[in-house]
Design a protein around this motif. Structure first.
Motif, PDB file in Angstrom:
ATOM      1  N   VAL A   1       0.859  -1.180   0.000  1.00 39.31           N
ATOM      2  CA  VAL A   1       0.000   0.000   0.000  1.00 39.31           C
ATOM      3  C   VAL A   1       0.893   1.227   0.000  1.00 39.31           C
ATOM      4  O   VAL A   1       1.743   1.386   0.883  1.00 39.31           O
ATOM      5  N   LEU A   2       0.732   2.095  -0.977  1.00 41.92           N
ATOM      6  CA  LEU A   2       1.598   3.258  -1.110  1.00 41.92           C
ATOM      7  C   LEU A   2       1.499   4.158   0.113  1.00 41.92           C
ATOM      8  O   LEU A   2       0.413   4.366   0.670  1.00 41.92           O
ATOM      9  N   TYR A   3       2.654   4.684   0.534  1.00 38.25           N
ATOM     10  CA  TYR A   3       2.768   5.679   1.603  1.00 38.25           C
ATOM     11  C   TYR A   3       2.346   5.117   2.969  1.00 38.25           C
ATOM     12  O   TYR A   3       2.060   5.877   3.892  1.00 38.25           O
ATOM     13  N   LEU A   4       2.304   3.787   3.092  1.00 37.84           N
ATOM     14  CA  LEU A   4       1.906   3.200   4.365  1.00 37.84           C
ATOM     15  C   LEU A   4       3.081   3.130   5.342  1.00 37.84           C
ATOM     16  O   LEU A   4       2.912   3.328   6.543  1.00 37.84           O
ATOM     17  N   SER A   5       4.267   2.855   4.823  1.00 40.06           N
ATOM     18  CA  SER A   5       5.430   2.711   5.695  1.00 40.06           C
ATOM     19  C   SER A   5       5.858   4.056   6.269  1.00 40.06           C
ATOM     20  O   SER A   5       5.680   5.109   5.638  1.00 40.06           O
ATOM     21  N   ASN A   6       6.450   4.019   7.457  1.00 42.57           N
ATOM     22  CA  ASN A   6       6.997   5.231   8.051  1.00 42.57           C
ATOM     23  C   ASN A   6       8.220   5.688   7.281  1.00 42.57           C
ATOM     24  O   ASN A   6       9.045   4.854   6.871  1.00 42.57           O
TER      25      ASN A   6
ATOM     26  N   PRO B   1       7.641   4.254  15.190  1.00 41.96           N
ATOM     27  CA  PRO B   1       6.199   4.042  15.423  1.00 41.96           C
ATOM     28  C   PRO B   1       5.648   4.947  16.517  1.00 41.96           C
ATOM     29  O   PRO B   1       4.516   5.446  16.394  1.00 41.96           O
ATOM     30  N   ASP B   2       6.409   5.176  17.600  1.00 43.32           N
ATOM     31  CA  ASP B   2       5.934   6.043  18.674  1.00 43.32           C
ATOM     32  C   ASP B   2       5.757   7.478  18.183  1.00 43.32           C
ATOM     33  O   ASP B   2       4.786   8.159  18.551  1.00 43.32           O
ATOM     34  N   ARG B   3       6.702   7.916  17.366  1.00 45.09           N
ATOM     35  CA  ARG B   3       6.593   9.286  16.853  1.00 45.09           C
ATOM     36  C   ARG B   3       5.412   9.405  15.892  1.00 45.09           C
ATOM     37  O   ARG B   3       4.708  10.413  15.883  1.00 45.09           O
ATOM     38  N   ARG B   4       5.188   8.363  15.071  1.00 42.77           N
ATOM     39  CA  ARG B   4       4.042   8.381  14.170  1.00 42.77           C
ATOM     40  C   ARG B   4       2.739   8.422  14.979  1.00 42.77           C
ATOM     41  O   ARG B   4       1.811   9.157  14.649  1.00 42.77           O
TER      42      ARG B   4
ATOM     43  N   TYR C   1      -2.503   3.504  10.174  1.00 41.90           N
ATOM     44  CA  TYR C   1      -1.643   3.134  11.298  1.00 41.90           C
ATOM     45  C   TYR C   1      -1.832   1.661  11.654  1.00 41.90           C
ATOM     46  O   TYR C   1      -0.869   0.920  11.876  1.00 41.90           O
ATOM     47  N   ARG C   2      -3.083   1.199  11.690  1.00 42.27           N
ATOM     48  CA  ARG C   2      -3.334  -0.202  12.017  1.00 42.27           C
ATOM     49  C   ARG C   2      -2.852  -1.132  10.905  1.00 42.27           C
ATOM     50  O   ARG C   2      -2.394  -2.252  11.157  1.00 42.27           O
ATOM     51  N   MET C   3      -2.940  -0.674   9.658  1.00 44.88           N
ATOM     52  CA  MET C   3      -2.517  -1.496   8.536  1.00 44.88           C
ATOM     53  C   MET C   3      -1.004  -1.694   8.501  1.00 44.88           C
ATOM     54  O   MET C   3      -0.512  -2.626   7.858  1.00 44.88           O
ATOM     55  N   GLN C   4      -0.254  -0.832   9.165  1.00 46.51           N
ATOM     56  CA  GLN C   4       1.193  -1.021   9.204  1.00 46.51           C
ATOM     57  C   GLN C   4       1.567  -2.366   9.828  1.00 46.51           C
ATOM     58  O   GLN C   4       2.626  -2.919   9.543  1.00 46.51           O
ATOM     59  N   THR C   5       0.695  -2.882  10.679  1.00 45.81           N
ATOM     60  CA  THR C   5       0.914  -4.198  11.274  1.00 45.81           C
ATOM     61  C   THR C   5       0.171  -5.289  10.522  1.00 45.81           C
ATOM     62  O   THR C   5       0.710  -6.366  10.255  1.00 45.81           O
TER      63      THR C   5
END
Length: 494
Positions: A244-249, A255-258, A292-296
């Motif tokens: 998914v485009l632009y999903l990664s930090n 992750p805490d900063r995001r 944010y949830r999709m990152q996992t």
């Protein structure tokens, strides 16, 4: 974003709440209300309607108990030839090489690719057909795996559409109209029924990777949300490192900063929403949280290392290669297991104007085993009963040859008067053929099914009365099935 910056942002937002600002906003609302009082039904509804919360459907839906909880739509873009796959007529062997009679063509509107032809020679399939299953369904030798599951399928041979070119036709069957800008079926279902999971979108799209030239383009509006809230548009998953485009930090963002940044943005957007009452502001908050949830959830979904060798054997070895149709079918099953409402796979290059015998055989090798494997896999896992699987394209192909007819080669033009598709699971009849065409596979002679009738029937399996599932827009109660009228075909259902 730290707390001091958030405080400054909040103060700036609060300063906008001046008397002049409030009077300006009030004047706008009064104007809208006055416009609505003049009879603008769509305007009145727009003032009072509010979209459902993320993951939740509309109140009152489903209208009745559904037979399907989710849909997997295997869309074959380009127009698969019903003549060469499902719609078998023995008399075609006798008619091969003869001129298509005017009484059969009946002044049909045809594309510019064959409108200049001086003759229209009938060309019978160059492939063998045989009967399969308990009911003896005719299936082409090009689809040996699909032939093994015919007792699970409803094959509709009498679909029809008014569109004769790809983009209008694909838009029509996906949105209920040839006009651009209307919501897709997946967006309608996401809006009406919500999603069974909070960690993945309600509507996911995958497009097969292929290295073939001159394939018709597929535009994102085909899985767009149109006038519905934008949170209901399809999310495209791609093969590769970032599905998914632009999903990664970004590099350097933990992750805490995001999480801290999203909390700050949510607070600012909430202030904006309180001022504007713009539902798209709430959509923005919801989509940030979903991302944010999709990152996992997405990396875990895409990791096929826990799938057995037997599963890859079922779908075909190409399922091990990311981006293939087979790999996407396997991912579709994994998405269904995780509660995704509408999963749509697009596979292109069925537009065989020339070299049809060679090219359609190649397409069937790409799709046949994986399509059948998906149905069998769902059945083995107890998911087929409440999962509706659909296989089909936007129209069919002509019985007459486009260009020169040779002993081993020919092409076929677009044909919307009749074409075939199949469905499995989700409350549709098993081992059933619906509709009939004439001996030329050219006109429907029994039980026609318009594409909007098909969509009405799909909605019915999901517990939705298509006539009551509307959204006010541009003065009309818009529907997926169009405002001209459509019907559910009960004989397709168990």
């Amino acid at each position: 974003m730290d707390s001091s910056r958030l405080s400054i942002g909040a103060e700036q937002a609060q300063r906008q709440m001046t008397r002049r600002y409030l009077l300006g906003r009030t004047a706008g609302y009064l104007g809208a209300a006055a416009f609505a009082s003049l009879g603008g039904r769509g305007a009145r509804a727009a003032l009072s309607s509010s979209p459902p919360a993320q993951g939740l459907g509309l109140g009152g839906l489903p209208h009745f108990p559904p037979t399907a909880k989710r849909v997997i739509y295997l869309f074959q873009s380009g127009g698969p030839s019903h003549v060469d796959l499902f719609d078998y007529h023995p008399r075609l062997r006798e008619l091969h090489g003869t001129e298509l009679p005017d009484s059969i063509r009946q002044g049909q509107r045809i594309t510019g690719m064959t409108s200049g032809q001086s003759n229209f020679p009938v060309v019978a399939p160059m492939f063998k057909f045989a009967r399969h299953g308990q009911v003896g369904t005719w299936v082409s030798e090009l689809l040996p795996h699909t032939a093994k599951i015919v007792d699970e399928l409803t094959i509709v041979k009498s679909l029809h559409t008014e569109a004769i070119n790809h983009d209008p036709a694909i838009t029509f069957i996906n949105t209920g109209t040839q006009q651009l800008g209307k919501p897709s079926m997946g967006a309608w279902l996401s809006y009406g029924l919500g999603c069974e999971t909070q960690n993945l979108p309600a509507y996911v799209v995958m497009v097969s990777k292929a290295n073939r030239p001159n394939m018709q383009p597929l535009f994102a509006r085909l899985w767009g949300s149109g006038f519905l809230p934008s949170s209901h548009q399809g999310v495209r998953f791609r093969a590769g490192k970032d599905p998914v485009l632009y999903l990664s930090n970004p590099p350097g963002v933990s992750p805490d900063r995001r999480r801290s940044m999203l909390d700050s943005l949510a607070a600012l957007n909430e202030i904006q929403f309180q001022q504007s009452q713009d539902p798209e502001t709430e959509t923005r908050i919801q989509q940030y949280e979903m991302a944010y949830r999709m990152q996992t959830s997405v990396p875990e979904l895409m990791d096929l290392s826990d799938e057995s060798d037997q599963t890859f054997k079922l779908y075909g070895e190409s399922a091990r290669r990311p981006g293939t149709f087979a790999a996407n079918c396997l991912l579709a099953r994994r998405l269904a297991e995780r509660g995704v409402r509408f999963i749509q796979l697009f596979h292109r290059d069925w537009d065989q104007h020339f070299r049809l015998p060679r090219d359609i055989a190649e397409q069937c090798r790409d799709t046949d085993q994986a399509s059948a494997g998906l149905v069998m896999d769902l059945k083995e896992r107890g998911l087929l009963d409440d999962t509706l699987v659909i296989w089909g394209g936007e129209f069919g192909r002509t019985i007459y040859s486009q260009g020169a007819l040779t002993a081993t080669d020919h092409g076929r033009d677009h044909h919307g008067r009749c074409f075939s598709a199949w469905m499995a699971g989700g409350g549709v009849r098993a081992g059933y053929e619906h509709g009939e065409t004439d001996d030329y596979c050219y006109n429907i002679v029994r039980d026609p099914v318009h594409i909007n009738d098909l969509n009405a029937t799909i909605l019915h399996t999901m517990g939705i009365d298509h006539e009551r599932f509307t959204f006010p827009y541009q003065g009309l109660d818009q529907r997926l099935t169009g405002v001209e009228g459509a019907r559910v075909e009960p004989r397709l259902l168990r």
